[in-house]
Design an enzyme around this catalytic site. Sequence first.
Site, PDB file in Angstrom:
ATOM      1  N   ASP A 185      22.939  -1.001  -6.311  1.00  0.00           N
ATOM      2  CA  ASP A 185      23.137  -2.279  -5.634  1.00  0.00           C
ATOM      3  C   ASP A 185      22.078  -3.288  -6.055  1.00  0.00           C
ATOM      4  O   ASP A 185      21.099  -2.946  -6.744  1.00  0.00           O
ATOM      5  CB  ASP A 185      23.060  -2.091  -4.116  1.00  0.00           C
ATOM      6  CG  ASP A 185      24.242  -1.306  -3.560  1.00  0.00           C
ATOM      7  OD1 ASP A 185      25.309  -1.340  -4.200  1.00  0.00           O
ATOM      8  OD2 ASP A 185      24.095  -0.685  -2.497  1.00  0.00           O
ATOM      9  N   TYR A 244      17.220  10.258  -6.912  1.00  0.00           N
ATOM     10  CA  TYR A 244      16.644   8.996  -6.458  1.00  0.00           C
ATOM     11  C   TYR A 244      15.276   9.252  -5.836  1.00  0.00           C
ATOM     12  O   TYR A 244      14.993  10.358  -5.356  1.00  0.00           O
ATOM     13  CB  TYR A 244      17.508   8.351  -5.365  1.00  0.00           C
ATOM     14  CG  TYR A 244      18.842   7.812  -5.792  1.00  0.00           C
ATOM     15  CD1 TYR A 244      19.002   6.472  -6.111  1.00  0.00           C
ATOM     16  CD2 TYR A 244      19.966   8.634  -5.828  1.00  0.00           C
ATOM     17  CE1 TYR A 244      20.247   5.963  -6.472  1.00  0.00           C
ATOM     18  CE2 TYR A 244      21.209   8.139  -6.188  1.00  0.00           C
ATOM     19  CZ  TYR A 244      21.342   6.797  -6.503  1.00  0.00           C
ATOM     20  OH  TYR A 244      22.571   6.291  -6.859  1.00  0.00           O
TER      21      TYR A 244
END
Length: 327
Positions: free
Chosen positions: A131, A189
């Site tokens: 994003d 992540y």
Amino acid sequence: SRELWEQEPFHHSAEIINRFLSLDKLEESPALHKHETLDGNHSGYEDLFWPLYQRKSRDRDLWNNPELQSPEQKERLRHFLIRVAYRGSDFCGWQRQPHNDKLPSVQEILEDWLEPLAERKKTLRVCGRTDAGVSAVGQVSRFRSAFNLTAGDVFEHLQNIPSKSVKVQQVIQVSRAFHPSFTATCRAYVYLIDCSGWDGDFDSKKLGRLNRIMQALEGKELDYIGLSYGRLKTQTSLCTLHHARACLVSVDNNTRAICIELVGNRFLRRMVRYLVEAAIRIVLVESCCSFSDDALLNLIQKKDRQLIGNPAPPNGLLFVGGRFEGM
């Protein structure tokens, strides 16, 4: 949640990532120094985080797999794996957004520059779409070309890309069987939270609790629909976290940060950011007497989005990389 994430030091996370991602000299820029781990258990996925903790990345040998690099002789197209880092604050996200005039996307920058070498303009596939505001240190994409190119030709062309916020680290030729999304067995992540000026509000006991509630999720197939955003676009909301840990790291011996490491077979939209928010809130709010190592697990199992606050800001999130079939 808005009050939580507006507190110091949360909104300084982007500064840590920008210091870590010195893209003009990525290999020489400071690595994260990982302080002593909170337990001796190993998940088997620690190697995915080497690009964070060792700047001269040991994963280069892993990428040079002969089976991965065996294109069929009669293929019309040549397929290339491109590993790239980028600073998320300068982009509207990975994916092209035709109606966004404020910031470009990473996909747009790469595809436009690769167009002279490409089969057609829109040719890139990616391991993990990020994003707006989310950075990457080991994003993996696939590029296809009908020209008689080598990986060196593509790499050299990408070194002149007209953006200081993107750095192509590696290009290798792969077979057409490789797909950065479909052949990915897991993705990794980290979320970084600056704690340099935190005056003891998040002490070692709270860090230990954070690590334990994260680790309680490992190896369990859970429905994370309550920690996701928007309409479900995948076939299932069941996800398995293979690695979920929290530790203390530092950059250039000055800035300390809480680092939440996550490896999973899939991630729902904004799932990592909601997971971080829920975990931090549990550790900060619950008292020692009522604290349970299963607190986060129990919250996830309720599958109720209304129990979760606003997601952690995107500027603390970093896509690290993936593991692929045949590698």
